[in-house]
Write an enzyme that holds these catalytic residues in place. Sequence first.
Site, PDB file in Angstrom:
ATOM      1  N   SER A  84      49.012  32.946  38.021  1.00 27.94           N
ATOM      2  CA  SER A  84      49.030  33.759  39.234  1.00 27.94           C
ATOM      3  C   SER A  84      49.762  33.113  40.396  1.00 27.94           C
ATOM      4  CB  SER A  84      47.613  34.167  39.656  1.00 27.94           C
ATOM      5  OG  SER A  84      46.874  33.046  40.033  1.00 27.94           O
ATOM      6  N   HIS A 131      47.393  29.843  45.007  1.00 28.91           N
ATOM      7  CA  HIS A 131      47.925  31.105  45.511  1.00 28.91           C
ATOM      8  C   HIS A 131      48.849  30.877  46.699  1.00 28.91           C
ATOM      9  CE1 HIS A 131      44.265  33.440  43.713  1.00 28.91           C
ATOM     10  NE2 HIS A 131      45.147  33.077  42.805  1.00 28.91           N
TER      11      HIS A 131
END
Length: 283
Positions: free
Chosen positions: A149, A200
């Site tokens: 991610s 992230h």
Amino acid sequence: MSRNRHDRGGGFFLLLLLGRLQDHGLRDMGYVTLATIAGQILLFMGIINPPWSAGDVCLSGEAILRYKDYSRLFLSAVEHVDEIHLYHNMVSFLLKGKTLERKYGSVKFFILLVLFTLATSLTYAGLALAASRHYDDYSYMKQCAIGFSSVIFALKVLTTYYERSPYSSVFGVAIPSKYAVWAELVIIHILVPNASFIGHLAGILVGLAYIYGPLSDVVDAISGTLTSRGPSYGRRSYTYSHGTARVSAEIHPIPSPLPPDSQHSLFLSFSIFLHSPPFFPSL
């Protein structure tokens, strides 16, 4: 040797993922997008059976900067904690991969993925080092993460930029597009405590370095060399969990940026919250 690759879920979310792929149409997917998803599914299932486990290759600042285990820069990105983690990341990547591979072409998109994987992992290590020094807390260097991610967050920056829409939907709420990826960063951090905030954030910074910095020039140069053509004009457009690094690490998944469907996004977020292991963050 690889361990417990068949014991990380009952298979429901794998079937759900295959259904999503069929819904989007395999023929409509680019070769690189499809191969990336298929490779990570086969790795998770153990059909591709490498001589390591997910815990052996989790990404941490300590592993990269102190022990110089550079293989983790790439291997950590393709591992997943469980099938919910895999499902969430691959569905999110599918939506972005279809758009960007169609825009860039398969060769350039492949180069983009490779460089984004390397750049997000290096940025993760750099952010871990910066946090450990700023807060005088070495535990930031030992936080260990796996998952795709970080790369997906970087791709999210690109798709948001190329859509040119003034507003984006985040959990069903319309907010200015320039703040959308930052809102997802904060909301995921709140809803999914096991998610790697650093991972992230690394993805967002790499995406911004592509849009506003020199990274796009690097991708264009490599693409132009490999294809014997000039660089493409990619800016004219239309749309880990973490843990502590040890000899045997426990891993948490990093949930990826959420798909456009708000109900689907909420379902995924709460599923990951309920099923994520308590000690290892994921990407």
